[in-house]
Design a protein around this motif. Structure first.
Motif, mmCIF file in Angstrom:
data_model
loop_
_atom_site.group_PDB
_atom_site.id
_atom_site.type_symbol
_atom_site.label_atom_id
_atom_site.label_comp_id
_atom_site.label_asym_id
_atom_site.label_seq_id
_atom_site.Cartn_x
_atom_site.Cartn_y
_atom_site.Cartn_z
ATOM 1 N N LYS A 60 13.384 -22.802 39.992
ATOM 2 C CA LYS A 60 14.047 -23.907 39.308
ATOM 3 C C LYS A 60 13.638 -25.217 39.974
ATOM 4 C CE LYS A 60 18.179 -21.219 38.154
ATOM 5 N NZ LYS A 60 19.639 -21.122 38.301
ATOM 6 N N GLY A 64 17.670 -33.316 38.998
ATOM 7 C CA GLY A 64 17.191 -34.624 38.584
ATOM 8 C C GLY A 64 15.754 -34.645 38.114
ATOM 9 N N PHE A 65 15.030 -33.522 38.279
ATOM 10 C CA PHE A 65 13.638 -33.462 37.826
ATOM 11 C C PHE A 65 13.602 -33.319 36.312
ATOM 12 C CE2 PHE A 65 9.708 -31.026 36.950
ATOM 13 C CZ PHE A 65 8.792 -31.950 37.422
ATOM 14 N N GLU A 66 12.779 -34.139 35.648
ATOM 15 C CA GLU A 66 12.718 -34.168 34.193
ATOM 16 C C GLU A 66 11.316 -33.877 33.678
ATOM 17 O OE1 GLU A 66 14.404 -37.751 32.677
ATOM 18 O OE2 GLU A 66 16.240 -37.570 33.861
ATOM 19 N N GLY A 67 10.615 -32.988 34.355
ATOM 20 C CA GLY A 67 9.308 -32.566 33.880
ATOM 21 C C GLY A 67 8.184 -33.508 34.209
ATOM 22 N N GLN A 69 8.401 -36.987 33.876
ATOM 23 C CA GLN A 69 8.690 -38.344 33.418
ATOM 24 C C GLN A 69 9.676 -39.009 34.380
ATOM 25 O OE1 GLN A 69 10.516 -38.082 29.559
ATOM 26 N NE2 GLN A 69 12.513 -37.585 30.376
ATOM 27 N N THR A 70 9.761 -40.329 34.269
ATOM 28 C CA THR A 70 10.638 -41.074 35.176
ATOM 29 C C THR A 70 12.094 -40.653 34.967
ATOM 30 O OG1 THR A 70 9.138 -42.962 35.028
ATOM 31 C CG2 THR A 70 11.330 -43.359 35.952
ATOM 32 N N PRO A 71 12.756 -40.150 36.009
ATOM 33 C CA PRO A 71 14.150 -39.707 35.847
ATOM 34 C C PRO A 71 15.058 -40.865 35.452
ATOM 35 C CG PRO A 71 13.223 -38.910 37.902
ATOM 36 C CD PRO A 71 12.254 -39.907 37.357
ATOM 37 N N ILE A 72 16.141 -40.536 34.793
ATOM 38 C CA ILE A 72 17.073 -41.563 34.330
ATOM 39 C C ILE A 72 17.740 -42.286 35.492
ATOM 40 C CG2 ILE A 72 19.072 -40.026 34.170
ATOM 41 C CD1 ILE A 72 19.814 -41.501 31.561
ATOM 42 N N THR A 73 17.835 -41.607 36.649
ATOM 43 C CA THR A 73 18.442 -42.251 37.814
ATOM 44 C C THR A 73 17.582 -43.385 38.355
ATOM 45 O OG1 THR A 73 17.424 -40.564 39.223
ATOM 46 C CG2 THR A 73 19.684 -40.177 38.487
ATOM 47 N N LYS A 74 16.272 -43.363 38.031
ATOM 48 C CA LYS A 74 15.392 -44.444 38.477
ATOM 49 C C LYS A 74 15.264 -45.555 37.443
ATOM 50 C CE LYS A 74 12.468 -41.928 41.742
ATOM 51 N NZ LYS A 74 11.067 -41.606 42.130
#
Length: 245
Positions: A60, A64-67, A69-74
């Motif tokens: 897994k 926070g990893f989104e494949g 793309q820039t994560p929403i937290t950034k």
């Protein structure tokens, strides 16, 4: 159930070392992987063919990893900070307390003052948060002598209550002490203030702190532990230190 546990079952009667056994159904056989296709968990061991979840390790991605793309937290800007020591008090105004007293939902006496428990059970507040803070709004409507023990109190509220002959004594509560107060538990030792700001607040008579020497002399119900705490927490005022030469 394992074969060992199946041979020894709990029996009724007197308990001995030779008849102690796990409770029925509390143990199960080990899940054996990669022991042939006939077992149902052979070859790929229940992981299927290839893919992220078939690999060794956790399988897994980190939180926070989104494949890629820039994560929403950034994507969102960060401003300000969160004070880890901040407390949220439940405000209670004097006019609201007077209204509850007029309805017969609140009573107080020097021996049994109003606390967070009485305010919560009567519906005067809906949540205690980190304690009760008495505010002076509606002081002109106060006409009853009240005795109350909040966590904090404003100066206007203190003056209004004492003008009518009542008393206000602010008492320190941490999370566990406040929970015991709300539930009516008295079997545990109450917490003492340990942070500098709390020590200065609850040892000051101006704030009507319950650990101030003046308050200990006026409160009808005083624990011996409070007197010792007051002496220990106020020793810094009389301590002298050697000045550097």
């Amino acid at each position: 159930m394992s074969s060992v546990a199946s041979r020894f079952r709990a029996t009724t009667g007197r308990v001995h070392l030779f008849n102690l056994s796990p409770a029925p159904g509390s143990q199960s056989t080990q899940k054996r992987l990669g022991r042939g296709r006939s077992s149902g968990l052979g070859k790929t061991s229940g992981r299927g063919h290839k893919g992220q979840k078939a690999r060794a390790g956790n399988g897994k991605p980190k939180a926070g990893f989104e494949g890629g793309q820039t994560p929403i937290t950034k994507l969102f800007p960060k401003r300000g900070f969160v004070n880890q020591n901040a407390k949220v008090y439940a405000p209670v105004n004097l006019d609201r307390i007077q209204h509850w007293i007029d309805q017969g939902r609140l009573t107080s006496s020097p021996e049994k003052p109003i606390t967070a428990r009485e305010l919560l059970l009567s519906g005067c507040i809906h949540q205690a948060h980190d304690g009760i803070k008495l505010l002076g709004n509606g002081a002109e409507h106060l006409k009853t002598v009240i005795h109350i023990t909040p966590a904090r109190a404003s100066q206007s509220a203190i003056r209004a209550v004492e003008k009518k002959g009542g008393t206000v004594f602010c008492k320190y509560y941490n999370e566990l002490a406040l929970r015991d107060c709300v539930k009516g538990r008295t079997d545990r030792t109450e917490a003492a203030p340990i942070r500098k700001n709390d020590i200065l607040w609850y040892t000051s008579w101006r704030n009507r702190g319950y650990l101030s020497p003046t308050a200990l002399g006026k409160m009808p119900l005083v624990q011996e532990r409070w007197k010792e705490l007051s002496k220990q927490l106020l020793t810094f005022k009389t301590q002298e230190y050697d000045k550097a030469k």
